[in-house]
Design a protein around this motif. Structure first.
Motif, mmCIF file in Angstrom:
data_model
loop_
_atom_site.group_PDB
_atom_site.id
_atom_site.type_symbol
_atom_site.label_atom_id
_atom_site.label_comp_id
_atom_site.label_asym_id
_atom_site.label_seq_id
_atom_site.Cartn_x
_atom_site.Cartn_y
_atom_site.Cartn_z
ATOM 1 N N MET A 1 0.850 -1.184 0.000
ATOM 2 C CA MET A 1 0.000 0.000 0.000
ATOM 3 C C MET A 1 0.886 1.234 0.000
ATOM 4 S SD MET A 1 -2.994 0.991 2.709
ATOM 5 C CE MET A 1 -1.852 0.952 4.078
ATOM 6 N N THR A 2 0.774 2.073 -1.038
ATOM 7 C CA THR A 2 1.635 3.234 -1.163
ATOM 8 C C THR A 2 1.086 4.461 -0.453
ATOM 9 O OG1 THR A 2 0.560 3.813 -3.244
ATOM 10 C CG2 THR A 2 2.532 2.428 -3.370
ATOM 11 N N ARG A 3 -0.164 4.437 -0.068
ATOM 12 C CA ARG A 3 -0.747 5.562 0.643
ATOM 13 C C ARG A 3 -1.709 5.025 1.695
ATOM 14 N NH1 ARG A 3 -4.271 8.702 -3.867
ATOM 15 N NH2 ARG A 3 -3.003 7.671 -5.447
ATOM 16 N N PRO A 4 -1.956 5.790 2.745
ATOM 17 C CA PRO A 4 -2.847 5.282 3.796
ATOM 18 C C PRO A 4 -4.276 5.150 3.307
ATOM 19 C CG PRO A 4 -2.284 7.582 4.200
ATOM 20 C CD PRO A 4 -1.425 7.117 3.065
ATOM 21 N N CYS A 5 -4.980 4.149 3.830
ATOM 22 C CA CYS A 5 -6.406 3.950 3.552
ATOM 23 C C CYS A 5 -7.140 3.715 4.866
ATOM 24 C CB CYS A 5 -6.617 2.762 2.609
ATOM 25 S SG CYS A 5 -6.514 3.182 0.869
ATOM 26 N N ARG A 6 -6.818 4.536 5.846
ATOM 27 C CA ARG A 6 -7.466 4.383 7.154
ATOM 28 C C ARG A 6 -8.973 4.588 7.055
ATOM 29 N NH1 ARG A 6 -4.584 9.323 9.729
ATOM 30 N NH2 ARG A 6 -5.027 9.979 7.584
ATOM 31 N N SER A 7 -9.382 5.556 6.256
ATOM 32 C CA SER A 7 -10.787 5.946 6.171
ATOM 33 C C SER A 7 -11.197 6.074 4.719
ATOM 34 C CB SER A 7 -10.994 7.287 6.887
ATOM 35 O OG SER A 7 -10.063 8.262 6.399
ATOM 36 N N ALA A 8 -12.308 5.427 4.368
ATOM 37 C CA ALA A 8 -12.861 5.523 3.008
ATOM 38 C C ALA A 8 -14.338 5.882 3.142
ATOM 39 C CB ALA A 8 -12.683 4.212 2.257
ATOM 40 N N LEU A 9 -14.665 7.103 2.761
ATOM 41 C CA LEU A 9 -16.009 7.634 2.985
ATOM 42 C C LEU A 9 -16.866 7.511 1.739
ATOM 43 C CD1 LEU A 9 -17.951 9.255 4.874
ATOM 44 C CD2 LEU A 9 -16.983 11.339 3.848
ATOM 45 N N TYR A 10 -18.034 6.849 1.890
ATOM 46 C CA TYR A 10 -19.006 6.791 0.802
ATOM 47 C C TYR A 10 -19.684 8.154 0.653
ATOM 48 C CZ TYR A 10 -18.822 1.656 0.640
ATOM 49 O OH TYR A 10 -18.425 0.352 0.489
ATOM 50 N N ILE A 11 -19.720 8.658 -0.577
ATOM 51 C CA ILE A 11 -20.402 9.913 -0.881
ATOM 52 C C ILE A 11 -21.387 9.654 -2.014
ATOM 53 C CG2 ILE A 11 -20.150 12.254 -1.803
ATOM 54 C CD1 ILE A 11 -19.095 12.151 0.953
ATOM 55 N N PRO A 12 -22.686 9.967 -1.835
ATOM 56 C CA PRO A 12 -23.649 9.755 -2.923
ATOM 57 C C PRO A 12 -23.328 10.661 -4.112
ATOM 58 C CG PRO A 12 -24.758 10.124 -0.809
ATOM 59 C CD PRO A 12 -23.327 10.483 -0.615
ATOM 60 N N ALA A 13 -23.222 10.091 -5.288
ATOM 61 C CA ALA A 13 -22.932 10.883 -6.477
ATOM 62 C C ALA A 13 -24.096 11.793 -6.857
ATOM 63 C CB ALA A 13 -22.578 9.969 -7.638
ATOM 64 N N ALA A 14 -25.263 11.573 -6.274
ATOM 65 C CA ALA A 14 -26.413 12.433 -6.542
ATOM 66 C C ALA A 14 -26.415 13.683 -5.679
ATOM 67 C CB ALA A 14 -27.706 11.646 -6.318
ATOM 68 N N PHE A 203 -7.047 -5.457 8.946
ATOM 69 C CA PHE A 203 -7.567 -4.614 7.879
ATOM 70 C C PHE A 203 -6.787 -3.305 7.793
ATOM 71 C CE2 PHE A 203 -11.152 -7.465 8.474
ATOM 72 C CZ PHE A 203 -11.590 -7.658 7.166
ATOM 73 N N ASP A 204 -6.730 -2.744 6.586
ATOM 74 C CA ASP A 204 -5.994 -1.502 6.364
ATOM 75 C C ASP A 204 -6.768 -0.280 6.814
ATOM 76 O OD1 ASP A 204 -3.568 -2.472 4.960
ATOM 77 O OD2 ASP A 204 -5.022 -3.198 3.509
ATOM 78 N N GLY A 205 -8.081 -0.375 6.839
ATOM 79 C CA GLY A 205 -8.904 0.763 7.209
ATOM 80 C C GLY A 205 -10.362 0.365 7.213
ATOM 81 N N LYS A 206 -11.222 1.383 7.309
ATOM 82 C CA LYS A 206 -12.657 1.104 7.436
ATOM 83 C C LYS A 206 -13.439 1.991 6.473
ATOM 84 C CE LYS A 206 -16.067 -0.024 10.967
ATOM 85 N NZ LYS A 206 -16.124 -1.421 10.496
ATOM 86 N N THR A 207 -14.464 1.416 5.861
ATOM 87 C CA THR A 207 -15.385 2.210 5.055
ATOM 88 C C THR A 207 -16.382 2.876 5.995
ATOM 89 O OG1 THR A 207 -16.589 0.137 4.658
ATOM 90 C CG2 THR A 207 -15.175 0.975 2.891
ATOM 91 N N LEU A 208 -16.820 4.092 5.629
ATOM 92 C CA LEU A 208 -17.619 4.932 6.517
ATOM 93 C C LEU A 208 -18.799 5.521 5.768
ATOM 94 C CD1 LEU A 208 -14.547 6.861 7.970
ATOM 95 C CD2 LEU A 208 -15.656 4.861 8.996
ATOM 96 N N ILE A 209 -19.857 5.833 6.512
ATOM 97 C CA ILE A 209 -21.060 6.370 5.886
ATOM 98 C C ILE A 209 -21.328 7.816 6.267
ATOM 99 C CG2 ILE A 209 -22.172 4.118 5.649
ATOM 100 C CD1 ILE A 209 -23.801 4.800 8.185
ATOM 101 N N HIS A 210 -20.522 8.375 7.180
ATOM 102 C CA HIS A 210 -20.780 9.749 7.631
ATOM 103 C C HIS A 210 -19.459 10.427 7.986
ATOM 104 C CE1 HIS A 210 -22.398 13.103 10.017
ATOM 105 N NE2 HIS A 210 -23.537 12.887 9.373
ATOM 106 N N PRO A 211 -19.316 11.718 7.654
ATOM 107 C CA PRO A 211 -18.060 12.418 7.971
ATOM 108 C C PRO A 211 -17.692 12.413 9.449
ATOM 109 C CG PRO A 211 -19.350 13.691 6.408
ATOM 110 C CD PRO A 211 -20.232 12.553 6.860
#
Length: 279
Positions: A1-14, A203-211
């Protein structure tokens, strides 16, 4: 992994406003979502909003586009859009086997990420992780729990076998792998406990649903000062032992071998990458 992926935030494209605000959020990755977060009637409009949003600068944040499954009426159009967008990766939902990634291979040039959210996906995780275009895997724990008929438990015991199988597959192929979302976004204590469990599993990080969840994920999946201090001392002790012709060092009453030094160097590299990210 070349960059951190601690947090991955889902953003609605709409949601144009949410995509604009994401440019300033302390997220290592943004998952621009054309799938679950966008209602069927908004799919076409969401593509146009997303294309406009990605003309802006998102800095060092990893830009991941989650498209609709290719067999849906929107999948092919999403894939065509992906070829025009400056995204770092395309996230395909409900990947059941490498054939699903093969189908995407002829449509987009960007690297792939795979959502593992079905029993078939878990059982085929090793083959999915071995796909030559794959860079990362994301656990879709909500859909997986539904498919398994699993009940919610804070310790996630019903999910541990699936999480572990996918983690093993990702590590065997050197892929990034992110834990699933925590739905109760106002429950910071519960989020922290689940994030710590995922971190301790590997795990490298967590997916998130809210800022509001970003600060917890970023803190949990970053090395602590105590861990970094130990890493530096382990490296120093081992190098001193090597200089004396010994292959093993002793630090704080514990053996330090090559494997400990490798882990220590990874921690220091991770800390440096986080520092360079700026948050």
């Amino acid at each position: 992994m070349t960059r951190p992926c601690r947090s991955a935030l889902y953003i609605p494209a709409a949601n144009a406003r949410a995509m604009e605000k994401a440019r300033d959020l302390p997220a290592d990755a943004i998952i621009f979502d054309l799938e679950d977060a966008v209602a069927p009637a908004e799919k076409e409009a969401a593509r146009a909003l997303l294309e406009a949003a990605l003309k802006a600068d998102y800095g060092r944040r990893l830009k991941i586009l989650r498209i609709n499954a290719l067999e849906t009426e929107w999948g092919q159009g999403d894939a065509a859009l992906a070829t025009r967008l400056p995204v770092d990766a395309v996230l395909l939902p409900k990947v059941g086997g490498p054939a699903d990634l093969d189908a995407l291979a002829g449509l987009v040039e960007a690297p792939f990420w795979a959502m593992i959210e079905t029993p078939a996906g878990v059982l085929n995780a090793a083959a999915i992780a071995a796909h030559p275009r794959l860079e990362g895997m994301v656990m879709g724990t909500n859909d997986l729990a539904k498919e398994l008929g699993a009940r919610f438990r804070p310790d996630r015991l019903p999910m541990i076998a699936a999480l572990g199988a996918c983690l093993l597959a990702a590590r065997a192929e050197g892929r990034v792998i992110l834990d699933g979302v925590y739905n109760a976004f106002r429950d910071e204590e519960g989020l922290r406990a689940e994030a710590e469990q995922g971190r301790d599993m590997g795990f490298d990080g967590k997916t998130l649903i809210h800022p509001s969840q970003l600060s917890v994920a970023n803190a949990v999946f970053a090395p602590t000062e105590a861990e970094l201090d130990l890493a530096r001392r382990q490296i120093a002790a081992f190098e001193a032992a090597e200089a004396e012709g010994r292959g093993v060092a002793v630090l704080d009453g514990r053996i330090v071998e090559n494997l400990h030094v490798a882990a220590a160097r990874r921690s220091l590299a991770r800390a440096k990458a986080i520092e360079e990210a700026g948050f």
